[in-house]
Design an enzyme around this catalytic site. Sequence first.
Site, PDB file in Angstrom:
ATOM      1  N   TYR A   1     -76.341  14.961 -31.333  1.00 51.81           N
ATOM      2  CA  TYR A   1     -75.278  14.850 -32.343  1.00 51.81           C
ATOM      3  C   TYR A   1     -74.305  16.027 -32.290  1.00 51.81           C
ATOM      4  O   TYR A   1     -73.235  15.982 -32.881  1.00 51.81           O
ATOM      5  CB  TYR A   1     -75.868  14.735 -33.761  1.00 51.81           C
ATOM      6  CG  TYR A   1     -76.713  13.505 -33.992  1.00 51.81           C
ATOM      7  CD1 TYR A   1     -76.793  12.496 -33.044  1.00 51.81           C
ATOM      8  CD2 TYR A   1     -77.435  13.343 -35.162  1.00 51.81           C
ATOM      9  CE1 TYR A   1     -77.571  11.370 -33.244  1.00 51.81           C
ATOM     10  CE2 TYR A   1     -78.214  12.209 -35.379  1.00 51.81           C
ATOM     11  CZ  TYR A   1     -78.280  11.234 -34.414  1.00 51.81           C
ATOM     12  OH  TYR A   1     -79.051  10.119 -34.627  1.00 51.81           O
TER      13      TYR A   1
ATOM     14  N   ASP B   1     -83.912  11.576 -36.973  1.00 49.59           N
ATOM     15  CA  ASP B   1     -83.022  10.755 -37.801  1.00 49.59           C
ATOM     16  C   ASP B   1     -83.640   9.362 -37.953  1.00 49.59           C
ATOM     17  O   ASP B   1     -83.763   8.817 -39.060  1.00 49.59           O
ATOM     18  CB  ASP B   1     -81.657  10.679 -37.090  1.00 49.59           C
ATOM     19  CG  ASP B   1     -80.607   9.972 -37.910  1.00 49.59           C
ATOM     20  OD1 ASP B   1     -80.862   9.681 -39.092  1.00 49.59           O
ATOM     21  OD2 ASP B   1     -79.510   9.703 -37.368  1.00 49.59           O
TER      22      ASP B   1
ATOM     23  N   ASP C   1     -91.465   6.518 -28.656  1.00 44.57           N
ATOM     24  CA  ASP C   1     -91.613   5.061 -28.817  1.00 44.57           C
ATOM     25  C   ASP C   1     -92.980   4.735 -29.416  1.00 44.57           C
ATOM     26  O   ASP C   1     -93.107   3.889 -30.314  1.00 44.57           O
ATOM     27  CB  ASP C   1     -91.373   4.313 -27.497  1.00 44.57           C
ATOM     28  CG  ASP C   1     -91.950   5.021 -26.288  1.00 44.57           C
ATOM     29  OD1 ASP C   1     -92.335   6.205 -26.408  1.00 44.57           O
ATOM     30  OD2 ASP C   1     -92.047   4.410 -25.213  1.00 44.57           O
TER      31      ASP C   1
ATOM     32  N   LYS D   1     -89.763  12.667 -25.658  1.00 39.48           N
ATOM     33  CA  LYS D   1     -89.709  11.638 -24.602  1.00 39.48           C
ATOM     34  C   LYS D   1     -89.859  12.390 -23.284  1.00 39.48           C
ATOM     35  O   LYS D   1     -88.992  12.346 -22.403  1.00 39.48           O
ATOM     36  CB  LYS D   1     -88.370  10.886 -24.725  1.00 39.48           C
ATOM     37  CG  LYS D   1     -88.264   9.652 -23.867  1.00 39.48           C
ATOM     38  CD  LYS D   1     -89.112   8.497 -24.347  1.00 39.48           C
ATOM     39  CE  LYS D   1     -89.025   7.328 -23.378  1.00 39.48           C
ATOM     40  NZ  LYS D   1     -90.020   6.274 -23.638  1.00 39.48           N
TER      41      LYS D   1
ATOM     42  N   ASP E   1     -86.155   7.811 -41.332  1.00 36.53           N
ATOM     43  CA  ASP E   1     -85.784   6.605 -42.080  1.00 36.53           C
ATOM     44  C   ASP E   1     -86.893   5.559 -42.001  1.00 36.53           C
ATOM     45  O   ASP E   1     -87.157   4.846 -42.975  1.00 36.53           O
ATOM     46  CB  ASP E   1     -84.481   6.008 -41.533  1.00 36.53           C
ATOM     47  CG  ASP E   1     -83.262   6.600 -42.230  1.00 36.53           C
ATOM     48  OD1 ASP E   1     -83.447   7.568 -43.008  1.00 36.53           O
ATOM     49  OD2 ASP E   1     -82.141   6.114 -42.007  1.00 36.53           O
TER      50      ASP E   1
END
Length: 360
Positions: A146, A251, A227, A195, A255
């Site tokens: 980001y 992020d 994942d 990852k 959520d």
Amino acid sequence: MEFNITLIPGDGIGPEIVREAVKVLKAVGKKYGHSFNSKEVDMGGCSIDKYGVPLTEEALNTAANSDAVLLGAVGGNVGNSPWYQLPPDKRPEAALLRIRKELGLFANLRPALLYEELAGASPLRKDIADKGFDMLIMRELTGGLYFGKRYTEEVNGKLTAVDTLTYNEDEIRRIAIKAFEAARKRKKHVTGVDKANVLDSSRLWRKVVHEVAADYPDVVCDDMLVDNCAMQIAVNPGFFDVVLTENMFGDILSDEAAAVTGSLGMLPSASLGEGKLGLYEPSHGSAPDIAGKNVANPIATILSAALLLRYSLDLDEEAKAVEEAVKKVLKEGFRTGDIMSEGMKKVSCSEMGDLIYERI
Ligand code: NAD
């Protein structure tokens, strides 16, 4: 002890829910002999209306010079509020990015706890929800994808977009330390999520997390690919204590973890920087649809005040007392409208604050 707290009620339901959290802090002060001196400042739409900007330098200085900041929420009805006719950097939410940046807040903590009494609201299968869970997502907030260089250009006649994901070892180390420190105040288990089978940034992430883990022999540390983590939050959320991860993964996972609790009005958050100063706020927004009606659920903000006690003021026992008072009130069957179910006693925002106050 004596502490200085900056209060930012903000917009919408912000003033109502912050009022209840202040009530609860008063109860803590009374019981444990602390004084919480508070100074209130404007931020968001209310600051635009008064000063023409969503955050003044004065408000920022007040926050920077306090021990901790408690925020309600900012923003209005995006569809019809004049605040949203302004350029993006002058809108209410711009103040959130600015205050986090100016206070150097690089770690975002979002606990996701399933209360036994509210398990019915969870979208998880009953046998999974019944086992309960209590995890803390520790998300890096100021680096990664980001904040990397990004551009779109034409390559061989095709529009091509590029985003870059960069972390240096210092940025990883400082948040890893926050995660292990937080784990020491909880169940002493950190899961580093990355990852590393694909990304270089993740391989460095994992290496540094392991280096930091060596300084915390009392904390169990394991790794998980992102994942798999997304899947485990849905099928075995009870596995997790502290989930330590980079900005974009955090992020998404925070959520998801919030969603599986099923109760937005119950979820607190904290943003921390290098020292003890932190910004504490509920995970939900300003809920303009119910503002001023005294029906909002103040619990996320009250639990944010508990995080403030724990992480900025190091008052662990006091934080626990607030969390226990919330549990007690739920156990006794009191509910605000958003978490109401059959057979429970419906209460207003201020009544919920009073009930929690009385139980501390
Ligand atoms: P929201 O979280 O404000 O509301 C979503 C829904 O949940 C609404 O129906 C609302 O009534 C309900 N809700 C939220 N909190 C509640 C509570 N404590 N008790 C009972 N019900 C509650 O999200 P939104 O509607 O997408 O956004 C509204 C405004 O809030 C927007 O301007 C948005 O930009 C802003 N926002 C601010 C923050 C922040 O200050 N950190 C975060 C998210 C959104």
